[in-house]
Design a protein around this motif. Structure first.
Motif, short mmCIF file in Angstrom:
data_model
loop_
_atom_site.label_atom_id
_atom_site.label_comp_id
_atom_site.label_asym_id
_atom_site.label_seq_id
_atom_site.Cartn_x
_atom_site.Cartn_y
_atom_site.Cartn_z
N ASN A 124 0.82 -1.21 0.00
CA ASN A 124 0.00 0.00 0.00
C ASN A 124 0.86 1.27 0.00
O ASN A 124 0.61 2.22 0.73
N VAL A 125 1.86 1.29 -0.85
CA VAL A 125 2.74 2.45 -1.01
C VAL A 125 2.29 3.26 -2.23
O VAL A 125 2.01 2.68 -3.28
N GLY A 126 2.22 4.57 -2.08
CA GLY A 126 1.84 5.44 -3.19
C GLY A 126 2.94 6.46 -3.49
O GLY A 126 3.41 7.14 -2.58
N ILE A 127 3.37 6.53 -4.75
CA ILE A 127 4.46 7.42 -5.16
C ILE A 127 3.95 8.33 -6.26
O ILE A 127 3.45 7.88 -7.29
N GLY A 128 4.11 9.65 -6.06
CA GLY A 128 3.51 10.64 -6.93
C GLY A 128 4.32 11.01 -8.16
O GLY A 128 5.43 10.53 -8.39
N ASN A 144 2.26 1.53 3.71
CA ASN A 144 1.39 2.71 3.81
C ASN A 144 2.12 4.03 3.64
O ASN A 144 1.59 5.09 4.01
N VAL A 145 3.32 4.01 3.12
CA VAL A 145 4.05 5.26 2.87
C VAL A 145 3.40 6.00 1.71
O VAL A 145 2.97 5.40 0.72
N ARG A 146 3.35 7.34 1.82
CA ARG A 146 2.82 8.19 0.77
C ARG A 146 3.88 9.22 0.37
O ARG A 146 4.43 9.91 1.24
N ILE A 147 4.12 9.32 -0.94
CA ILE A 147 5.12 10.25 -1.47
C ILE A 147 4.42 11.22 -2.42
O ILE A 147 3.81 10.80 -3.41
N VAL A 181 15.63 5.22 4.60
CA VAL A 181 14.57 4.35 5.11
C VAL A 181 13.39 5.19 5.58
O VAL A 181 13.56 6.10 6.41
N LEU A 182 12.21 4.90 5.05
CA LEU A 182 10.96 5.51 5.50
C LEU A 182 10.14 4.43 6.18
O LEU A 182 9.72 3.46 5.53
N ARG A 183 9.93 4.58 7.49
CA ARG A 183 9.15 3.59 8.23
C ARG A 183 7.67 3.71 7.88
O ARG A 183 7.24 4.67 7.22
N ARG A 184 6.88 2.78 8.33
CA ARG A 184 5.48 2.69 7.92
C ARG A 184 4.70 3.96 8.23
O ARG A 184 4.99 4.68 9.21
N ASP A 185 3.75 4.27 7.37
CA ASP A 185 2.81 5.39 7.53
C ASP A 185 3.44 6.76 7.38
O ASP A 185 2.81 7.78 7.71
N VAL A 186 4.65 6.85 6.87
CA VAL A 186 5.28 8.16 6.63
C VAL A 186 4.61 8.82 5.43
O VAL A 186 4.26 8.18 4.44
N TRP A 187 4.46 10.15 5.52
CA TRP A 187 3.90 10.94 4.41
C TRP A 187 4.92 12.03 4.07
O TRP A 187 5.23 12.89 4.90
N ILE A 188 5.43 11.99 2.83
CA ILE A 188 6.38 12.99 2.34
C ILE A 188 5.64 13.93 1.40
O ILE A 188 5.07 13.50 0.39
N GLY A 201 11.01 8.18 11.02
CA GLY A 201 10.26 7.29 11.88
C GLY A 201 8.80 7.13 11.49
O GLY A 201 8.23 7.97 10.77
N ALA A 202 8.17 6.08 11.97
CA ALA A 202 6.81 5.70 11.61
C ALA A 202 5.82 6.83 11.87
O ALA A 202 5.85 7.48 12.92
N GLY A 203 4.94 7.06 10.89
CA GLY A 203 3.86 8.02 11.05
C GLY A 203 4.24 9.47 10.90
O GLY A 203 3.37 10.36 10.98
N THR A 204 5.50 9.78 10.68
CA THR A 204 5.92 11.18 10.56
C THR A 204 5.48 11.78 9.23
O THR A 204 5.46 11.11 8.20
#
Length: 241
Positions: A124-128, A144-147, A181-188, A201-204
């Motif tokens: 469930n990773v999304g890259i823009g 769940n990372v979002r870029i 490294v991007l831990r889970r739930d990170v949003w960039i 870290g996770a969720g940041t």
């Protein structure tokens, strides 16, 4: 003959040429009125047909080709837009289930690494759009990372720090290459740059336009150039969308 006639009309040296010139100008700016029933039907039909066509091409052409280039891909990979991500260099790509990638993104691998560079995405990773992932040794996006669009992950710089070495065309040095490294739930956010050696870290959440030069802890909002922690995020925080 045609060129001579066109020049005669453009010069408008006699009444006939002048009338033809004015008529042509009126035709050029002719504005077709909108017929709501007809043109809305045409619009919807066009969207339906082009959407079905592009979806079919994505499923049977672009996506299988990209899967073949990867080391392994999970189920339900979705590549948004026409085409597929541009891949250069010796990089091994591993994608989990339900990943969504923009076709207008770039994945590159450092050509001088001792081991094959690896780009690993969880589920469930999304890259823009227009994001670049430059893999020095290893870049990991956990679940769940979002870029956002136009992000840049600089796992290697491509040039040495020493100016004389750059002028001589020498490559970057081993100490400039590393992991991200991007831990889970990170949003960039959109337009961010994440430098080599960073772990987030996770969720940041990292605000749009930030430059991340050092690792960030879990569960914070960070931003700026260079990025710094702005505040901790509450578990139920919805103010950031």
């Amino acid at each position: 003959m045609i060129s001579t006639t066109a020049n005669w009309i453009r010069r408008r040296e006699d009444p006939m040429a002048d009338r033809l010139y004015r008529l042509i100008k009126r035709v050029q700016v002719l504005d077709m009125p909108v017929l709501p029933g007809l043109h809305m039907t045409l619009y919807r039909t066009h969207r339906l047909l082009t959407g079905l066509g592009s979806d079919l091409i994505r499923r049977v052409y672009w996506t299988p080709m990209f899967r073949a280039r990867c080391g392994g891909t999970g189920r339900r990979l979705h590549i948004a837009g026409g085409g597929m991500p541009f891949v250069s260099g010796p990089v091994r790509i591993q994608l989990g289930d339900d990943c969504r990638l923009s076709s207008a993104m770039t994945i590159s691998g450092h050509g001088r690494s001792k081991a094959t560079p690896e780009f690993i995405c969880g589920e469930n990773v999304g890259i823009g759009w227009q994001t670049t992932v430059a893999v020095g040794s290893c870049i990991v996006f956990e679940d769940n990372v979002r870029i956002g669009g136009r992000a840049f992950f600089a796992g290697y710089p491509g040039h040495p720090v020493n100016a004389a070495d750059r002028a001589a065309g020498l490559p970057d040095t081993d100490d400039q290459i590393g992991d991200i490294v991007l831990r889970r739930d990170v949003w960039i956010g959109t337009g961010c740059t994440v430098n080599v050696g960073v772990e987030i870290g996770a969720g940041t959440i990292v605000a749009a336009g930030s430059v991340v030069t050092k690792s960030l802890p879990a569960g914070v909002l960070a931003g700026g150039v260079p990025a710094r922690v702005i505040r901790a995020l509450n578990p139920e925080d919805r103010s950031l969308g």
